[in-house]
Design an enzyme around this catalytic site. Structure first.
Site, short mmCIF file in Angstrom:
data_model
loop_
_atom_site.label_atom_id
_atom_site.label_comp_id
_atom_site.label_asym_id
_atom_site.label_seq_id
_atom_site.Cartn_x
_atom_site.Cartn_y
_atom_site.Cartn_z
N SER A 106 0.79 -1.13 -0.05
CA SER A 106 0.06 -0.18 -0.10
C SER A 106 1.08 1.38 -0.09
O SER A 106 2.00 1.37 0.78
CB SER A 106 -1.05 0.04 1.28
N GLN A 127 0.64 -0.07 -4.80
CA GLN A 127 -0.46 0.45 -4.84
C GLN A 127 -0.37 2.03 -4.61
O GLN A 127 0.44 2.53 -3.69
CB GLN A 127 -1.49 -0.31 -3.86
N TYR A 129 -2.86 5.63 -4.27
CA TYR A 129 -4.15 6.51 -4.50
C TYR A 129 -3.56 7.87 -5.14
O TYR A 129 -2.55 8.19 -5.07
CB TYR A 129 -4.68 6.97 -3.08
N THR A 155 -5.42 2.57 -7.34
CA THR A 155 -7.12 2.22 -6.85
C THR A 155 -8.13 3.38 -7.28
O THR A 155 -7.77 4.67 -6.94
CB THR A 155 -7.01 2.26 -5.18
N LYS A 232 -7.50 -0.97 -9.61
CA LYS A 232 -8.11 -1.64 -8.61
C LYS A 232 -9.27 -0.99 -8.14
O LYS A 232 -9.39 0.20 -7.87
CB LYS A 232 -7.30 -1.86 -7.57
N HIS A 256 -13.38 -3.44 -2.50
CA HIS A 256 -12.40 -2.67 -1.42
C HIS A 256 -12.69 -3.62 -0.20
O HIS A 256 -12.98 -2.87 1.00
CB HIS A 256 -12.65 -1.26 -1.53
N ASP A 287 -10.47 -9.67 -6.06
CA ASP A 287 -10.11 -9.73 -4.58
C ASP A 287 -11.57 -9.18 -3.58
O ASP A 287 -12.61 -8.93 -4.34
CB ASP A 287 -9.24 -8.78 -4.24
N GLY A 288 -11.63 -9.86 -2.29
CA GLY A 288 -12.72 -9.74 -1.66
C GLY A 288 -13.23 -11.03 -1.21
O GLY A 288 -13.50 -11.88 -1.71
N ILE A 290 -11.99 -13.82 -0.24
CA ILE A 290 -11.33 -14.90 -0.68
C ILE A 290 -10.60 -15.56 0.80
O ILE A 290 -9.85 -15.04 1.38
CB ILE A 290 -10.11 -14.59 -1.55
N GLY A 310 -7.04 -10.17 1.58
CA GLY A 310 -6.82 -9.10 2.37
C GLY A 310 -6.66 -9.51 3.86
O GLY A 310 -5.53 -9.96 4.33
N ARG A 311 -7.79 -9.35 4.47
CA ARG A 311 -7.65 -9.35 6.09
C ARG A 311 -7.01 -10.71 6.58
O ARG A 311 -6.38 -10.46 7.62
CB ARG A 311 -9.27 -9.16 6.62
#
Ligand SMILES: Cc1cc2nc3c(=O)[nH]c(=O)nc-3n(C[C@H](O)[C@H](O)[C@H](O)COP(=O)(O)O)c2cc1C
Ligand SMILES: O=C(O)C(=O)c1ccccc1
Length: 359
Positions: A106, A127, A129, A155, A232, A256, A287-288, A290, A310-311
């Site tokens: 990030s 990544q 912004y 993103t 993304k 996201h 993504d999301g 998974i 992610g998390r």
């Protein structure tokens, strides 16, 4: 198979982290409707296994924009890994390398791009912004190029950071000693200034993110770096078509992790129309939510080239640093290898639309 399930890593992380930190990592935007929707979309998809296929030698290896991976698996960009463990992104990089997974770092990482690169043995992407001030973005890109990062991930689902009720209620700001070390504090300093009713991250991002950028601005970025560009946060065939027309090399189909547009469609539901629109012109990544090896298989059947997690990576970090992340990624990899065998799909290319059914 891993000794612990992801749910066990999640429980330990939750018990260990201060409540406002847990809320920031785990929370979503608005009504948090998207936190369950992403999982439900994947659960509705069921696998159609084939039998009497020789699966004595399954090969989960894949390549993504030229990077060789042990499986079509990577780590999604997430800010401030030090919130989960003092080693932060350096530990994540070590573990991702060991697992042969891609790591997307990030823009708001809590360890330096160079330290992360020094610990990495696998491919790294950066990544971004899009900031109102473009010089700090360019400086970051120069540093990423110098440190060997292999792609930029812009993103595009966050012209501003969405309202996240848990962070607002907690007046969330970064704990002492953790900050986005790769950008000037004037760009993102979400520390010390939290007050109830407002998240410091939401406020800073509103000040710093440029909400006016359009497709025309991508050209500006492309002229300034030779790195491949991945967008993304794309959720429609229309935007996928525009991305392909603009020569973008990759797309992450994502909502996201339920942290941006509330009531958006789950990324898995958007994937087929994105895949159809790009028609092989760029790589497509999901993504999301998974959480299982079977989810990787489902994404491939829907036409994705890879998935990002992610998390769960932060749960592994909070549990036991690099070892925990290795176990989380290794567990997903082992599960995926088992799914290959039980699906009668010994190669990544064997996962096709006939491998799934919507229930
Ligand atoms: C704590 C946290 C921080 C995040 N930070 C970023 C970020 O800096 N940039 C970004 O593009 N996405 C960010 N995301 C979104 C992730 O890249 C990803 O889309 C999402 O977490 C995937 O869903 P999952 O957590 O269910 O696997 C963040 C997500 C979390 C949970
Ligand atoms: O992108 C996010 O989800 C996120 O939490 C974040 C963190 C730091 C700055 C901007 C957004």
């Amino acid at each position: 198979m891993a000794a612990l399930t992801l749910d066990e890593y999640r429980s330990v992380a939750k018990a260990r982290l201060p409540r406002p930190v847990w809320d920031f990592l785990e929370g979503g935007s608005g009504t948090e409707s998207m936190l369950t929707a992403g999982r439900e979309a994947l659960d509705r998809i069921r696998l159609r296994p084939r039998c009497l296929v020789d699966v004595s030698a399954c090969e989960p290896a894949a390549s993504l924009l030229g990077a060789a991976l042990a499986a079509p698996l990577g780590v999604a960009p997430m800010a401030y890994h030090q919130l989960a463990h003092p080693d932060g992104e350096v530990a994540t990089a070590r573990a991702a390398g060991a697992a042969g997974a891609l790591l997307t770092v990030s823009m708001f990482a809590s360890r330096s791009l160079e330290d992360i690169a020094a610990a990495a043995t696998g491919p790294l992407w950066l990544q971004l912004y899009w900031l109102r001030r473009r010089e700090p973005m360019l400086e970051l890109i120069r540093r990423a190029e110098g440190a060997g990062y292999r792609a930029l991930v812009l993103t595009v689902d966050a012209p501003r950071v969405a309202y996240r009720p848990r962070d607002a209620r907690n007046g969330f700001s970064l704990p002492e000693g953790i900050r986005a070390v790769n950008v000037d504090p004037s760009v993102m300093s979400a520390s010390h200034d939290g007050k109830a009713g407002e998240s410091a991250i939401a406020r800073h991002s509103k000040e710093q993110f440029d909400p006016s950028i359009t497709w025309a601005d991508l050209e500006w970025l492309r002229e300034r770096t030779p790195l491949p560009l991945v967008l993304k946060g794309v959720l429609t065939g229309e935007d996928a078509e525009l991305a392909a027309e603009h020569g973008v090399e990759g797309l992450v189909v994502s909502n996201h992790g339920g942290r941006q547009l509330d009531f958006a469609r789950p990324a898995a539901d958007a994937l087929p129309e994105v895949v159809k629109a790009v028609g092989g012109r760029c790589a497509v990544i999901l993504d999301g939510a998974i959480r299982h090896g079977a989810d990787v298989a489902k994404a491939l059947c829907l036409g994705a080239d890879a998935v990002l997690v992610g998390r769960p990576v932060l749960w592994g970090l909070a549990h036991s640093g690099a070892d925990g992340v290795s176990a989380v990624l290794g567990g997903l990899l082992d599960e995926f290898a088992e799914v290959m065998a039980l699906m009668g799909a010994p190669r990544v290319a064997d996962f096709k639309s006939s491998g799934i059914v919507h229930s």
